[in-house]
Enzyme design. Structure first.
Site, PDB file in Angstrom:
ATOM      1  CB  SER A 159      -0.750   0.000   1.303  1.00 66.65           C
ATOM      2  OG  SER A 159      -1.504   1.383   1.505  1.00 66.65           O
TER       3      SER A 159
ATOM      4  CE1 TYR B 228      -4.643  -2.346   4.392  1.00 69.66           C
ATOM      5  CE2 TYR B 228      -3.776  -0.182   4.183  1.00 69.66           C
ATOM      6  CZ  TYR B 228      -4.154  -1.311   3.656  1.00 69.66           C
ATOM      7  OH  TYR B 228      -4.363  -1.602   2.402  1.00 69.66           O
TER       8      TYR B 228
END
Length: 253
Positions: free
Chosen positions: A145, A158
């Site tokens: 990400s 996350y």
């Protein structure tokens, strides 16, 4: 149909929808036989397989919930039922993951553990199990990400799961280099997927703000990321390993 991956076998985790589905379709379009992993949504995985077959490709569904103790065993048992225990695995794409939107004050131990189990632990042990089957010159691609580069306090746990995967990529690339196996990760930005649908789709303000983050001025599409994964899975990427390819559209440059 392309031919860049003809004769190759690929496994894409979390391939029932979003980036995983687009990746499975893209690899199949280049000639690979694709194992489409899904956790619960059999219908979504079936649509991925149907879309591939409709275009003349080959694919099959593989049910296994990753992030639980038996998940890796279930994954490869299903893979073997289709292709046999001796089948090689030329391309592994670790894409399965869950999102966690919470600042540090709101992260619970259960949330933290679940995030690392699905996003990090599963990719580690799927790869470990796959290694004996990956031939020399094989490909491993991990979807991480852009939040490993861009501070994301509203999703701190996350971001940590994805940061761990980048370290995994770097170290594994060094370890597997003598076998000619490349290991890379792709870091998407904000992508129009079902995961983001609740806050992105139908919210004009959120859509405009998200598009404005990218230098290229729009929200990403799953295919934008899948094309990068397909490049890293191909022979053209033979001299690329241990790196992160930023696929955020230039977010926060």
């Amino acid at each position: 149909m392309g031919t860049a991956l003809r004769g190759k076998i690929a496994l894409v985790t979390g391939a029932g929808r979003g980036i995983g589905r687009a990746t499975a379709e893209r690899l199949a379009a280049e000639g690979a036989v694709v194992a489409v992993n899904y956790a619960r949504d059999e219908a979504a995985a079936g649509k991925t397989v149907e879309a591939i077959v409709a275009r003349g490709g080959r694919a099959f569904p593989v049910r296994a919930e990753l992030g639980v103790p038996a998940g890796v065993d279930e994954l490869f048992a299903a893979f073997d039922r289709e292709l046999g225990a001796e089948a090689p695995l030329d391309i592994l794409v670790n894409n399965a993951g869950i999102s966690m939107h919470a600042p540090i004050e709101q992260v619970t131990p259960d949330m933290y553990d679940r995030g690392f189990a699905v996003n990090t632990r599963a990719a580690f042990f799927v790869t470990q199990r796959a290694l004996p089957r990956i031939p020399d010159g094989g490909r491993i691609v991990i979807v991480t990400s852009g939040v490993t580069r861009i501070a994301f306090p509203e999703g701190i746990a996350y971001a940590m799961t994805k940061g761990a995967l980048e370290t995994f990529t770097l170290t594994l690339a060094k370890h597997l280099g003598p076998r000619g196996i490349t290991v890379n990760n792709v870091a998407p930005g904000i992508v129009d997927t079902d995961t983001n649908a609740a806050w992105l789709r139908g919210n004009a303000e959120a859509w405009r703000a998200s598009a404005a983050r990218a230098a290229l001025g729009r929200v990403g599409a799953p295919e934008d990321v899948a094309d990068v994964v397909a490049f890293l899975a191909s022979g053209d990427a033979r001299w690329v390993t241990g790196t992160t390819v930023d696929a955020t559209g230039g977010s926060h440059l």
